[in-house]
Design an enzyme around this catalytic site. Sequence first.
Site, PDB file in Angstrom:
ATOM      1  N   CYS A 242       0.824  -1.213   0.000  1.00 53.25           N
ATOM      2  CA  CYS A 242       0.000   0.000   0.000  1.00 53.25           C
ATOM      3  C   CYS A 242       0.859   1.263   0.000  1.00 53.25           C
ATOM      4  CB  CYS A 242      -0.946  -0.005   1.203  1.00 53.25           C
ATOM      5  SG  CYS A 242      -2.331  -1.145   1.022  1.00 53.25           S
ATOM      6  N   VAL A 243       2.055   1.199   0.582  1.00 54.57           N
ATOM      7  CA  VAL A 243       2.957   2.342   0.486  1.00 54.57           C
ATOM      8  C   VAL A 243       3.219   2.655  -0.990  1.00 54.57           C
ATOM      9  CG1 VAL A 243       5.291   3.204   0.943  1.00 54.57           C
ATOM     10  CG2 VAL A 243       4.058   1.952   2.724  1.00 54.57           C
TER      11      VAL A 243
END
Length: 421
Positions: free
Chosen positions: A386-387
């Site tokens: 998700c980063v």
Amino acid sequence: MTLARVFEQLAGAEAPVEFTAYDGSRAGVPGADIRFDVRSPYAVSYLLHSPGALGLARAYVTGMIDVNGDMITALTTMQQVLSDVTPRDKAKITAGVMRDPLLRAAASRRLDPPPQEAPFSRIPSWLRHSKRRDARAISHHYDVSNTFYEWVLGPSMAYTCACFPHEGATLEEAQFAKHDLVAKKIGLKPGMRLLDVGCGWGGMVMHAAKEYGVKALGVTLSKQQAEWAQKAIADRGLSDLAEVRHMDYRDVTETGFDAVSSIGLTEHIGKNNLPAYFSFLHGKLKKGGRMLNHTITRPDNRSPSRKENGFINRYVFPDGELEGPGYVQSQMNDAGFEIRHQENLREHYARTLTGWCENLDAHWDEAVAEVGEGTARVWRVYMAGCVLGFNQNWIQLHQTLGVKVEDDGTSHMPLRPDWGS
């Protein structure tokens, strides 16, 4: 063909990582900061029968593939080195792999998914987002272990995007700033009543009560969250003002709230249910009351709301759906809200997730002992992925502010935003 040779053909002989395999073959740069280990030939089964991110995730969650080093760096590096691989390249390499009798035998066996996968996520159903199924989906993700979440999230226990007020801000400072930003946007003042739907561990509820003297009600479908929040409220001496209930937001009977906050719940509602959702929240407000919707969004509405075979749907947020910010705003508007402000906190979420990744790494052995290695691995790869998603604009985070205007059109809004943005 050895697996190391396969890796070299995919990533190149000078890929800035080290690769080892159960067959003793090695590739890449010895001693590199990132090392990928293939521990079992059955990893190939997952990769072939569920290709793409889902197959890789299944192999990693089971421990058949391991990643040594920073997971965010590992995923970023592999995305870069594999970006030029074509479908033809993959087909050619697969044919070479299948010449190995051991790998061919492993690939011929279709393995069951790891137990960390939500079984109902594989069943498309018209019952999706019923109260019963929503409760199962929320429980799958949030009823993991409060202790585990304390290690990952830190003292704030805020499991939503923080707002970093300056470059050197800590995660705790940023979570306080996020709650305060919401409070200011919805105009909280002493004596007001706040409804916080999908309240998590009660962070917004307690902030409103402690910092603004607001009587705040939070609701969550997670039993563990509600129990933790109620104890925290009592321990902090806020029981006269703050309350968290274990219940579906649709079962809240009180009305006449001065403000409503929805921080991280809209993703669980479902596209088809957004009109009813925003209409329900509009109905809970007094005229002149404000509602702040804080939700993960897609950059556009061309992509599907949910990827049935995606890793996130299967392992992390079953039945979760993401829409574009314009669509969310339109649904709020059509439900009766006058839209007064919207902003994208995409970069802030990448920083928030980076902090959570660092927290998990710092407590890795304890986390594995608490929830099991498979679940810890799900979290490690999900948060790191998700980063990348937020940094590379695959996903975004929008706050949208609406007001329920008076019959004569009075909004009770300031002429210019007074919350510092």
